[in-house]
Structures are given as C-alpha cells and as structure tokens.
Design an enzyme around this catalytic site. Structure first.
Site: not given
Ligand code: AWU
Length: 458
Positions: A24, A122
């Site tokens: 978020h 949010d």
């Molecule tokens: C709103 C809510 O956010 C949740 O967040 P979650 O972290 O599970 O997943 P992403 O939305 O992919 O967010 C993860 C974010 O972390 C970044 N990342 C992750 C792992 C890593 O090792 N390095 C990175 O840069 C990635 O690039 C992305 O931008 C879920 O989505 C849910 O479905 C959604 O409704």
C-alpha cells in the site's frame, strides 16, 4: 475553501495516509511523487519503520514528500520494528491491525496541526476520513488494489453470492472461498461502525475514488465498481517504481547479464507471503523438470530461520539458479532482458509490474485479492496459473507444466499479448495523472463538497 485560490500558485497541501503494508505504502509514495511534480505539497504519514523504508528507497532523494510519523500505541507484544506488515510474523497481523485502529487520536492531532487542503486515505482507516471531514477537509480514498478484485468483493458484499459476479472469467475455487471466509474473521476490526469497513469505506470518500488501475486492463471492472460504490473512479495508472540504475552493480544483475534473453524465471511472492515447506519442495521439483534459469526470492518472516530447500536442490541447480534471501530489486529484475517470466503470488503491484515490464505471468495466488488478480491475468492472456487440487495444493508436475507453457509452447503468444497491454499502459500513464490532478483541484475548490461532507456525518 478559504485560501485555496490564494494558494493556487503554492499548490495544494495534501496528507497521504496509507495502511501499514508495503504493497500500500509504495503506490502512495509513487502517487505522492507524481503529485509533488505537479506543485502539490505532500505529507506522507506512517510509522517510523515504514518511513525509514521510504527514505531507503533508491530515488526518495529527488521526490518532494514530507514524511510525518504516526505513533502507534505501545503494545508489549508489538515492538516498533513490527509496526509494518513487511516481515511481521503472520500471527501478529491482528495485533498490528488493532494498534493501528487505536492510533486515531494521534492521527487527529496530525490533521489538526497540518490543516491540509485534502486527505488521501486508505482502506483500513474509515476514522481518518471522518476526522478530516469533521475539520472541513475533503477525504479521498486511494484504493491500491485493482478494480477487478474490488468489484468482485464489493459484488459479494452486496449480493452475498460469489458466483453471480457478472463476468464469468472471475470465479473463485472452493478452497479459495474457504480461505477468504476464514481470513475475514481474522481481521475483524473491533468496534468498527457498522458498514464502515468492507465497502462503507468508499462512501466516506468525497465525490471520487482514486484507484491504482488503468482502463486498458480493467475498464469493464472499473465501470462495474463505480456502479456498486456510487463514486466516480479516477485511475492513477500503474504507479510502477522505475528500476533505478543503482542496481546495475548488484550481484543479481551481473548474474542475469550472463544469461540468454528471456531464459530466466523470476520467482517472488511479495512483501508478506511465505511458502510452506511442502510448497517449496513442489516448486523446486517443478524447476528441476524444466530447462529455465531462475532467480528465487525466498524470504522468511523476521525471526524465522531461513526457508529450507530440498536436499541437494541448490547444488544440482547452481548453474541455472540463484536464491535471494533478502529484499530483491524487483523492478530492475523484471526490466532485465534475460527475464522471460515471473512466478508471482499475483499481488496487485507485482501484476502491474509484470505488464509494465512486458513479462508473462506464472500465477501462484495465495490469499486476499491474489486469486482474482490471477484470473484477470489469464483472461487478459498474459499468463497461466499453476493448477491446484481441491484442497488448493499444487505439485511439481503442475509447476513444470505452467512454466513450460510460458517459456516454450506459448512463448511468443504470451510475449505478444503482454507487449500489447504494456503499450496501452504506457499510453495511459501520464494522462491518468492529469485527470487525478484536475479532480483533486475540483474537489478542493468546491465549497459545497465540504458542506455535503458534514451532512454525511451529522
Ligand atoms: C495492495 C495489496 O498489497 C499486497 O502487497 P504484496 O506485498 O503482497 O504484493 P505486491 O502488491 O506485489 O507488492 C509487493 C511490492 O514489493 C516489491 N518487492 C517485493 C519483494 C521483493 O523482494 N522486492 C520488491 O521490490 C514489488 O516490486 C512490489 O512493488 C498485495 O499485493 C495485495 O494483493 C494488494 O491488494
């Protein structure tokens, strides 16, 4: 509003207040950056550990966002380093939610002191919208999930029927329904005013709802959600954090530089999802049944021991695979020419990034909106799902089948389709922000909005 016209040149002052989750916060940060480039003064409010993550993010320096600390009540079982969903042990999530709800008075003080022209809030804090509106400050919801999942769950909330959703490509499997019902019980928010949560949160928003989406991917779902929530939906575009050049020197990028184009599967399950031991074993089996290279981000909750791979797996795959135990530069990896597919839990930001960087999807959804996002990716023709049995389990053969469909059998079809969607996404990106800016100014200039807002809460 008083003083808005005078401040037209000085821009609007906006407090942005995301839920405490990485998935978020970073869409809020990306939107804040774009608004600050359009002469808005942005205050981003979160806990210190989340603010530190923002400061550590590669391009924070050039964005004009003022960080404001939100103090959660001190709970013995929730030390400050757990004031975020990133890496928090899953059993502490309800405690974090409870502490967040208890921070309403602290948030009220922040709003009183800053007196912004507008609040962007949010989905887990209806009280924030009420606090702002009571002070004559219009609140606008920014939904960081996609229109498909939100319209699907809003439909279920309204009609109490998962299977009557008007678009048949989006259906849940029985095990997914069971998991969602169980999960909803675990994040019940105590003392929530009737209807405030779930979709009452939309009704607290002034005129519009901002949503991290774009018409080229979700148009019909956006229209249906707008009908359900009785608000104009204003898409922000994908808000993808661009891959920063600082990662060029990273070991991961150097390793990718040695691989052939589109030969590597990137595997990651977001900021708050962790595989079981059995799931690790089956994915490892699937990888060994294919010829793809892979980068596997295998993080564990804070305090847990490192995720264990099957005996001998790392040794047998050391030529074609790399395991990453820490936070990976996802944008930079997806942007790399050697990456030809992304095994993802289908978190909304990850799905958006797949399309933004033109990478087909191998979908392994776990919870929340992820199964719906996976069905959307399949309907859009940009990926396949790893099939599961009636209990929601998958096996190595199913993993290998899905990987081979993306990397071998249907390789050009998937790459062509995701490339088409990518073009649409990029075309919409700037015009979406223009519309967001126009709508936020309209709301702030509308005195009647404030009067109407008070009426809602009288
Ligand atoms: C709103 C809510 O956010 C949740 O967040 P979650 O972290 O599970 O997943 P992403 O939305 O992919 O967010 C993860 C974010 O972390 C970044 N990342 C992750 C792992 C890593 O090792 N390095 C990175 O840069 C990635 O690039 C992305 O931008 C879920 O989505 C849910 O479905 C959604 O409704």
């Amino acid at each position: 509003m008083d003083g808005v016209a005078e401040e037209q040149n000085g821009g609007l002052r906006v407090v942005m207040f995301p839920w405490l989750a990485h998935g978020h916060i970073f869409p809020f940060v990306e939107l804040g950056k774009k608004l600050s480039n359009r002469n808005f003064h942005i205050y981003l409010c979160s806990t210190q550990i989340n603010l530190d993550s923002i400061k550590d993010s590669s391009d924070y320096g050039d964005s004009w966002i003022e960080l404001v600390e939100l103090h959660l009540p001190s709970l013995a079982e929730l030390p400050p380093h757990y004031h975020t969903t990133k890496n928090i042990p899953p059993h502490l999530m309800p405690t974090l939610m409870k502490a967040f709800q208890m921070s309403a008075p602290a948030f009220s003080d922040i709003i009183t002191n800053l007196k912004p022209h507008l609040l962007i809030y949010d989905g887990f804090q209806p009280w924030a919208a009420k606090i702002a509106a009571a002070q004559g400050i219009p609140p606008v919801l920014f939904a960081t999930s996609g229109s498909t999942s939100l319209s699907f769950f809003h439909h279920q909330h309204t009609h109490k029927n998962w299977d009557s959703f008007p678009y048949e490509a989006i259906r849940l499997r029985e095990h997914e329904k069971r998991d969602l019902i169980a999960a909803a019980k675990s994040i019940q928010v105590e003392n929530a005013a009737a209807g405030d949560f779930a979709f009452g949160i939309f009704k607290l928003s002034c005129d519009i709802v901002l949503i991290k989406s774009y018409k080229g991917f979700e148009r019909k779902y956006m229209d249906y959600l707008s009908t359900l929530c009785e608000r104009k939906l204003v898409p922000t575009g994908p808000l993808v954090a661009h891959d920063d050049q600082q990662t060029a020197g990273l070991e991961i990028i150097k390793w990718l530089n040695q691989k052939n184009p589109c030969s590597t599967l990137y595997i990651s399950f977001g900021s708050e999802n962790y595989l079981s031991k059995d799931q690790m074993v089956e994915i490892a089996k699937g990888l060994e049944l294919t010829h793809v290279n892979f980068i596997w981000v295998a993080r564990s909750p804070a305090g847990d021991e490192a995720a264990a791979f099957p005996d001998g797996f790392l040794e047998r795959t050391k030529e074609k695979g790399m395991v990453v135990r820490k936070w990976a530069p996802q944008a930079a990896i997806l942007a790399h020419g050697s990456v030809g597919g992304f095994m993802t839990h289908c978190g909304w930001s990850s799905i958006s990034e797949c399309i933004y960087y033109g990478v087909p999807v191998v979908a392994v959804p776990f919870k929340a909106d992820q199964p719906v996002n996976a069905r959307l990716a399949v309907e859009a023709g940009v990926g396949v799902e790893v099939m599961r049995d009636g209990n929601g389990e998958f096996d190595g053969n199913g993993v290998a089948k899905a990987i081979n469909e993306v990397f071998v059998e249907e390789r050009e079809v998937f790459r062509g389709r995701v490339g088409e969607l990518r073009k649409k996404m990029k075309m919409e990106e700037e015009e979406a922000i223009d519309e967001v800016v126009k709508e936020l100014w309209r709301i702030c200039m509308k005195k009647s909005t404030i009067a109407a807002q008070h009426k809602i809460y009288d």
